[in-house]
Design an enzyme around this catalytic site. Structure first.
Site, short mmCIF file in Angstrom:
data_model
loop_
_atom_site.label_atom_id
_atom_site.label_comp_id
_atom_site.label_asym_id
_atom_site.label_seq_id
_atom_site.Cartn_x
_atom_site.Cartn_y
_atom_site.Cartn_z
N GLU A 114 0.85 -1.20 0.00
CA GLU A 114 0.00 0.00 0.00
C GLU A 114 0.88 1.24 0.00
OE1 GLU A 114 -4.07 -0.58 2.18
OE2 GLU A 114 -2.56 -1.54 3.40
N HIS A 241 -9.10 9.40 2.84
CA HIS A 241 -8.66 8.31 1.96
C HIS A 241 -8.82 8.80 0.53
CE1 HIS A 241 -8.10 4.46 0.06
NE2 HIS A 241 -7.80 3.93 1.23
N ARG A 294 -0.59 8.80 1.75
CA ARG A 294 -1.99 9.14 1.49
C ARG A 294 -2.30 10.63 1.47
NH1 ARG A 294 -5.54 4.95 4.87
NH2 ARG A 294 -4.72 3.36 3.49
N HIS A 355 -11.50 9.53 6.57
CA HIS A 355 -11.25 8.10 6.75
C HIS A 355 -10.73 7.73 8.14
CE1 HIS A 355 -10.27 4.03 5.53
NE2 HIS A 355 -8.99 4.19 5.81
N ARG A 390 -1.05 8.87 9.10
CA ARG A 390 -0.89 7.43 9.36
C ARG A 390 -0.43 6.68 8.11
NH1 ARG A 390 -4.68 2.84 8.86
NH2 ARG A 390 -5.97 4.38 7.84
P1 FAD Z 1 -13.71 0.33 15.95
O1 FAD Z 1 -13.42 -0.88 15.19
O2 FAD Z 1 -14.30 1.46 15.22
O3 FAD Z 1 -14.70 -0.07 17.12
C1 FAD Z 1 -15.30 0.92 17.93
C2 FAD Z 1 -16.35 0.26 18.78
O4 FAD Z 1 -16.79 1.15 19.79
C3 FAD Z 1 -17.59 -0.15 18.00
O5 FAD Z 1 -17.99 -1.41 18.50
C4 FAD Z 1 -18.61 0.91 18.39
O6 FAD Z 1 -19.94 0.52 18.30
C5 FAD Z 1 -18.21 1.14 19.84
N1 FAD Z 1 -18.63 2.42 20.41
C6 FAD Z 1 -18.32 3.66 19.96
N2 FAD Z 1 -18.86 4.58 20.79
C7 FAD Z 1 -19.52 3.89 21.78
C8 FAD Z 1 -20.27 4.28 22.92
N3 FAD Z 1 -20.49 5.56 23.23
N4 FAD Z 1 -20.80 3.30 23.69
C9 FAD Z 1 -20.64 1.99 23.40
N5 FAD Z 1 -19.93 1.58 22.32
C10 FAD Z 1 -19.37 2.53 21.53
N6 FAD Z 1 -6.91 0.15 9.11
C11 FAD Z 1 -5.91 -0.71 8.81
O7 FAD Z 1 -4.93 -0.81 9.57
N7 FAD Z 1 -5.98 -1.45 7.67
C12 FAD Z 1 -7.01 -1.37 6.80
O8 FAD Z 1 -7.04 -2.08 5.81
C13 FAD Z 1 -8.07 -0.47 7.08
N8 FAD Z 1 -9.11 -0.32 6.23
C14 FAD Z 1 -10.15 0.47 6.60
C15 FAD Z 1 -11.26 0.55 5.76
C16 FAD Z 1 -12.36 1.30 6.13
C17 FAD Z 1 -13.55 1.40 5.22
C18 FAD Z 1 -12.35 1.99 7.37
C19 FAD Z 1 -13.53 2.79 7.80
C20 FAD Z 1 -11.23 1.94 8.19
C21 FAD Z 1 -10.13 1.18 7.81
N9 FAD Z 1 -9.01 1.11 8.62
C22 FAD Z 1 -7.99 0.26 8.29
C23 FAD Z 1 -8.98 1.74 9.92
C24 FAD Z 1 -9.29 0.68 10.99
O9 FAD Z 1 -10.32 -0.16 10.50
C25 FAD Z 1 -9.71 1.29 12.28
O10 FAD Z 1 -8.80 2.27 12.68
C26 FAD Z 1 -9.76 0.23 13.38
O11 FAD Z 1 -10.57 -0.84 12.98
C27 FAD Z 1 -10.31 0.84 14.65
O12 FAD Z 1 -10.50 -0.18 15.57
P2 FAD Z 1 -11.02 0.20 17.00
O13 FAD Z 1 -11.18 -1.08 17.74
O14 FAD Z 1 -10.18 1.25 17.57
O15 FAD Z 1 -12.46 0.87 16.73
C1 SIN Z 2 -7.31 0.57 2.44
O1 SIN Z 2 -7.54 -0.62 2.29
O2 SIN Z 2 -7.00 1.33 1.52
C2 SIN Z 2 -7.39 1.14 3.80
C3 SIN Z 2 -6.17 0.84 4.53
C4 SIN Z 2 -6.05 1.69 5.76
O3 SIN Z 2 -6.85 2.58 6.01
O4 SIN Z 2 -5.09 1.45 6.51
#
Ligand code: FAD
Ligand code: SIN
Length: 539
Positions: A114, A241, A294, A355, A390
């Site tokens: 990437e 993104h 990015r 993003h 990032r």
């Molecule tokens: P999240 O996975 O967002 O989980 C947050 C949780 O908190 C959820 O369950 C939500 O419901 C809960 N929550 C929030 N507020 C409250 C509240 N007030 N009360 C109770 N529950 C609450 N990163 C990479 O490294 N590689 C990738 O390929 C990549 N692709 C991505 C593609 C997309 C489309 C997106 C949107 C993001 C991508 N990212 C990627 C970023 C990555 O997915 C996120 O940064 C990561 O998953 C965040 O994980 P997390 O556990 O911190 O939060």
């Molecule tokens: C992507 O698949 O392009 C998202 C990867 C990321 O947000 O880290």
């Protein structure tokens, strides 16, 4: 549900689930609260994968160097080194709970590439990495007897014991007692006692009109920490993104995705960005062309669109065989087909969208904040790994590494004697409901997201930031009044948090008198060598 736990984890994405598993394995009683269904998370949407040094021809220094370059001089190098170094071990643990990353014909990990990565190091499960991770972790959590997972339980605020500084007579929280949460189904607020609260609430993409983030991404944990007096850092660095699907009408929503993402991994496999004249324009902007970091690609696209007056640019991967594309990117292929596009035959219209929240609650590498008992992990936190931008696929990595370290730190914290346990007071519901007034919420929600998109986007100016600040101050006042006069519900709580997020982004952006990484302002186009992190703390 029980009234008290050792630890309450807010969030059921990669950070919250990974941490909960480790804390439970150490013998702690853990509650996970999640505001919608358990798999509703950013994690579930991750496409590209998880960055870790797994190939013989790669090494930690390469990954560190790539992260530092993307972070544009603002990463905490020690944090980068430690997170990168811990990656492979945490990956092996994921494999151990049954996660099957894609492998090549020889059985080795099929590592993707990437933007900003000098080597192939992205572990992936085709283009549905996040879904596979979420499923594996949820399966493991379901098997744990020490974890209770509650869906539709919306955390409102952390409750702290209050201390008064005798010298200044200033009130402040001195440790966590637990939290208040709204039971969304029963429509009542519950008080839960817990000496440790882990914020794992993810990012805040919903503060922008166009975002790849699902509806849950409303920055709740960052707003909660801020209200509890904990410093929040680097919020100006919102990652856009470069490539989300543009459809006529501009919405870009496909099959439940707010803005359907076309993973950077597609460019990693040779896709090229073209403008309306057919020119592959990225070499004009950066030596790494389509695989530049990015921030650079998103700004280049923004510039191409502005100078040509076109609503999007094109992504071109037509040189690849259809069968191969279907196999490597099944989700993206199907998403494009839903709007009548064939990845192997058509140019794909793409635009940038909000993003990732690079800043967040200031923590160390154990997730500890300045408030004893309050921890944060995953996208909600700012550990210093990302700096001003990032590196792709470093967020899933950060989440599993810090979750592990946090579990050790929390265990030590819980083993330390504390003052007598105080109970979280019952919630005082002073409000009623006024259906006529509810239109205020819908209107404010739209106004906020549009103001952020128009005035606090990819390219900024001081004047636009000040305009946003004035709009947000009005919205904040209205929502504050609403909060104190009516019963709480998820829409009101999310809006209250999103306005705080908007204010934090603008406050940090106005502190930074330079352009660096994801913060680009026409008024200060140069980089200031001495500039460091921005920070906001409730006064
Ligand atoms: P999240 O996975 O967002 O989980 C947050 C949780 O908190 C959820 O369950 C939500 O419901 C809960 N929550 C929030 N507020 C409250 C509240 N007030 N009360 C109770 N529950 C609450 N990163 C990479 O490294 N590689 C990738 O390929 C990549 N692709 C991505 C593609 C997309 C489309 C997106 C949107 C993001 C991508 N990212 C990627 C970023 C990555 O997915 C996120 O940064 C990561 O998953 C965040 O994980 P997390 O556990 O911190 O939060
Ligand atoms: C992507 O698949 O392009 C998202 C990867 C990321 O947000 O880290």
């Amino acid at each position: 549900m029980k009234k008290s736990y050792d630890i309450v984890v807010i969030g059921s994405g990669i950070a919250g689930l990974s941490f909960a598993l480790k804390a439970a394995a150490a013998g702690r009683r853990v509650a996970i609260l999640t505001k919608k269904f358990r798999a509703d998370s950013n994690t579930n949407y991750a496409q590209g994968g998880l960055a870790a040094v797994m190939a013989a021809e790669d090494n930690f220094d390469n990954h560190v160097q790539d992260t530092l370059v993307a972070g544009d001089g603002l990463c905490d190098e020690q944090a980068v080194r430690e997170i990168v170094r811990d990656g492979p071990e945490r990956v092996r643990e994921l494999v151990g709970i049954g996660l099957e990353f894609s492998r090549d014909a020889g059985g080795q990990f099929d590592l993707g590439r990437e933007g900003g990565h000098s080597h192939r190091r992205i572990l992936h499960v085709k283009d549905m990495t996040g879904k596979a991770i979420e499923e594996a972790l949820l399966r493991a959590v379901a098997e744990s007897e020490r974890i209770d997972l509650f869906e539709h339980l919306f955390a409102i605020d952390v409750v702290t014991a209050v201390k008064v500084d005798p010298a200044t007579a200033v009130f402040g929280g001195n440790r966590v007692l637990g939290l208040h949460a709204l039971d969304v189904i029963e429509r009542k607020v519950v008080a839960i006692d817990a000496p440790v609260v882990m914020l794992a609430t993810g990012g805040a993409g919903q503060v922008y009109l166009y975002t790849t983030n699902p509806e849950i991404a409303t920055g709740d944990g960052i707003a909660m920490a801020y209200r509890a007096g904990v410093p929040v850092r680097n919020m100006e660095f919102i990652q856009f993104h470069p490539t989300t699907l543009y459809t006529s009408g501009g919405a870009g929503a496909v099959a439940g995705w707010p803005r359907f993402l076309i993973s950077e991994a597609v460019r990693g496999e040779g896709a090229i960005l073209r403008n309306f004249a057919g020119e592959a324009f990225m070499p004009r902007y950066h030596a790494q062309a389509d695989l530049a970091p990015r921030d650079i690609v998103a700004r280049a696209i923004d510039n191409e669109m502005k100078t040509s007056g076109t609503p999007h640019v094109w992504l071109d991967i037509r040189h690849k065989d259809e069968a191969w594309l279907r196999q490597r990117f099944p989700q993206i292929f199907a998403g494009c087909e839903k709007v009548g596009l064939n990845l192997a035959r058509d140019l794909i219209p793409v635009v940038p969208a909000a993003h990732y929240t690079c800043g967040g609650v200031a923590t160390d590498l154990t997730g500890a904040t300045t408030l004893p008992g309050l921890y944060a992990c995953g996208e909600v936190a700012c550990t210093g790994l990302h700096g001003a931008n990032r590196l792709a696929s470093n967020s899933l990595l950060e989440a599993i590494v810090v979750a592990h370290r946090a579990s050790l730190a929390v265990d030590a914290y819980l083993a330390t004697p504390r003052e007598a346990v105080l109970a979280v007071p019952a919630w005082q519901d002073l409000g009623g409901d006024d259906p006529d007034e509810r239109v205020v919420l819908t209107h404010s929600w739209e106004e906020l997201r549009r103001a952020m998109w128009d005035y606090v986007g990819i390219v900024r100016t001081t004047k636009r930031l000040e305009r946003a600040r004035a709009r947000l101050a009005n919205l904040a006042k209205e929502i504050h009044d609403y909060y104190w006069h009516f019963s709480v519900d998820p829409q009101l709580l999310e809006l209250r948090n999103l306005v705080v997020i908007g204010e934090l982004i603008v406050a940090c952006a106005l502190q930074r008198h330079e352009s660096r990484g994801l913060h680009y302002t026409l008024d200060h186009p140069q980089k200031l060598p001495a500039a460091r992190d921005t920070e906001v703390r409730r006064g």
